[in-house]
Scaffold this motif. Sequence first.
Motif, PDB file in Angstrom:
ATOM      1  N   GLN A  92       6.169  -0.181  24.546  1.00 45.48           N
ATOM      2  CA  GLN A  92       7.160  -1.229  24.306  1.00 45.48           C
ATOM      3  C   GLN A  92       6.528  -2.585  23.970  1.00 45.48           C
ATOM      4  O   GLN A  92       6.954  -3.238  23.018  1.00 45.48           O
ATOM      5  CB  GLN A  92       8.115  -1.332  25.505  1.00 45.48           C
ATOM      6  N   PRO A  93       5.499  -3.048  24.698  1.00 44.28           N
ATOM      7  CA  PRO A  93       4.906  -4.347  24.344  1.00 44.28           C
ATOM      8  C   PRO A  93       4.308  -4.375  22.937  1.00 44.28           C
ATOM      9  O   PRO A  93       4.331  -5.396  22.258  1.00 44.28           O
ATOM     10  CB  PRO A  93       3.815  -4.555  25.395  1.00 44.28           C
ATOM     11  N   LEU A 108       7.223  -4.526  20.410  1.00 40.46           N
ATOM     12  CA  LEU A 108       7.705  -5.911  20.387  1.00 40.46           C
ATOM     13  C   LEU A 108       6.760  -6.782  19.564  1.00 40.46           C
ATOM     14  O   LEU A 108       7.200  -7.612  18.761  1.00 40.46           O
ATOM     15  CB  LEU A 108       7.831  -6.443  21.817  1.00 40.46           C
ATOM     16  N   GLY A 157       5.339 -10.287  23.611  1.00 35.97           N
ATOM     17  CA  GLY A 157       4.800  -8.935  23.663  1.00 35.97           C
ATOM     18  C   GLY A 157       3.279  -8.962  23.646  1.00 35.97           C
ATOM     19  O   GLY A 157       2.644  -9.984  23.897  1.00 35.97           O
TER      20      GLY A 157
END
Length: 130
Positions: free
Chosen positions: A11-12, A15, A120
């Motif tokens: 996810q980071p 992002l 992120g």
Amino acid sequence: MSSLERLSAYQPYALAALRIITALLFIEHGTMKLFAFPAAQMEGSLPPLMLVAALLEVVGGVLVLVGFLTRPIAFILSGEMAFAYFMAHYPKSFYPALNGGDGAILFCFVFLFLFFAGAGALSVDKRKAA
């Protein structure tokens, strides 16, 4: 753990990809106004409001690109895009697909998301926090 749950680990980085690609596309709008690159957006000198918009797009875009002060800059850029939509696009038609404002709306909400989500991975902001 399902394979879909394992995606959360990335996810980071997703992002960061959203932040970087959005910033590169946004910078391009500013360079079109300031430097007529990759193409001229308008002929002649820029009106003061367009000059401010171009500077926000280039400088703000570069800051978002590297992930420096991402949240406050994204908030400002989100507001710029809302302003641009209602000043330049909305008067032409109610429907974004007809008034050419769908890009402005999308930029507005991506920047609003970055305001809430942060930069992120792969960002100066993340490096400062570590």
